[in-house]
Design an enzyme around this catalytic site. Structure first.
Site, PDB file in Angstrom:
ATOM      1  CG  ASP A 257      -1.999   1.032   1.209  1.00 37.29           C
ATOM      2  OD1 ASP A 257      -1.801   2.089   0.584  1.00 37.29           O
ATOM      3  OD2 ASP A 257      -3.062   0.798   1.812  1.00 37.29           O
TER       4      ASP A 257
ATOM      5  CG  HIS B 206      -4.807   2.758  -0.947  1.00 42.69           C
ATOM      6  ND1 HIS B 206      -4.790   2.737   0.429  1.00 42.69           N
ATOM      7  CD2 HIS B 206      -5.812   3.585  -1.303  1.00 42.69           C
ATOM      8  CE1 HIS B 206      -5.744   3.524   0.888  1.00 42.69           C
ATOM      9  NE2 HIS B 206      -6.388   4.052  -0.141  1.00 42.69           N
TER      10      HIS B 206
END
Length: 230
Positions: free
Chosen positions: A168, A199
């Site tokens: 992420d 993400h």
């Protein structure tokens, strides 16, 4: 399937809209769908519709109404515009609006349990909802900045699940490590890691979606709600 309702803010400052998706029969429970920084866009509405198909009353409140009511952004083309909204957002007021939505959803569903699921900013707010409201079960996808909220973990009284993609770009490895250190031993918290994913991997539409992992994470969420909202 969807419609719009109006919810009064708890502080008396006004009211806001919420997208509502209703099941064909009596709801099993209600679920609050907490937006990303992109507003109540097509992806969030589709998440709500999917929950309704599972038998839940799904309610997605417009938490950016104090900044720009009704804003809808495309994650693939309007990321910077969305990021510009983030510092303008009053998160405590957002939690108050989620609390108002919990009350409205509970009343609309005829009482009973209410869960919450959030994404990105909404993943952070799902954690805060678990620590600051009477929500019955919460799920957060790629929540940002949760390491700064770990001092609230003692207040988690109901089940919480967090989905964490290990690559992420908004939640670096050191933050992920702090989340695990602070929450792995918590009896009401479950963390799932998704190796190599970034993400937004469970978004409904667009370039960020990873089909296999989104299906896995959403299946875990479905099982979680089936267990804790029954």
């Amino acid at each position: 399937m969807g419609s719009t309702i109006t919810i009064d803010a708890l502080d008396g400052s006004g009211s806001f809209k919420a997208y509502v998706a209703e099941p064909s029969g009596t709801p099993k429970a209600a679920v609050i769908v907490i937006q990303e920084v992109f507003g109540i866009n097509a992806g969030i509405r589709d998440k709500a519709d999917s929950l309704a198909n599972e038998g839940y009353l799904a309610v997605a409140p417009d938490l950016f109404w104090r900044i720009e009511p009704g804003i809808e952004l495309d994650p693939d083309t309007q990321l910077q515009q969305a990021l510009d909204l983030f510092p303008k957002f009053d998160q405590q007021k957002g939690i108050e609006d989620i609390e108002a939505t919990i009350r409205a959803a509970r009343a609309k569903a005829g009482g009973g349990k209410v869960g919450a699921v959030g994404y990105c900013l909404g993943g952070r707010l799902a954690y805060m909802t678990a620590t600051r409201t009477d929500i019955d079960a919460s799920v957060g996808y790629y929540g940002v900045g949760i390491d700064g909220l770990l001092n609230e973990s003692h207040a988690i009284a109901r089940p919480l699940m967090l989905h964490i993609p290990t690559a992420d770009g908004f939640v670096p490895p050191e933050v992920q490590n702090k989340m695990h250190e602070g929450l792995d031993s918590h009896p009401r918290v479950t963390l799932h890691d998704y190796e190599g994913l970034d993400h937004g991997f469970a978004t409904q539409f667009g370039k960020r979606r990873d089909e296999a992992s989104a299906t896995l994470a959403d299946g875990r969420t479905s099982a979680f709600f089936a267990e804790h909202l029954a």
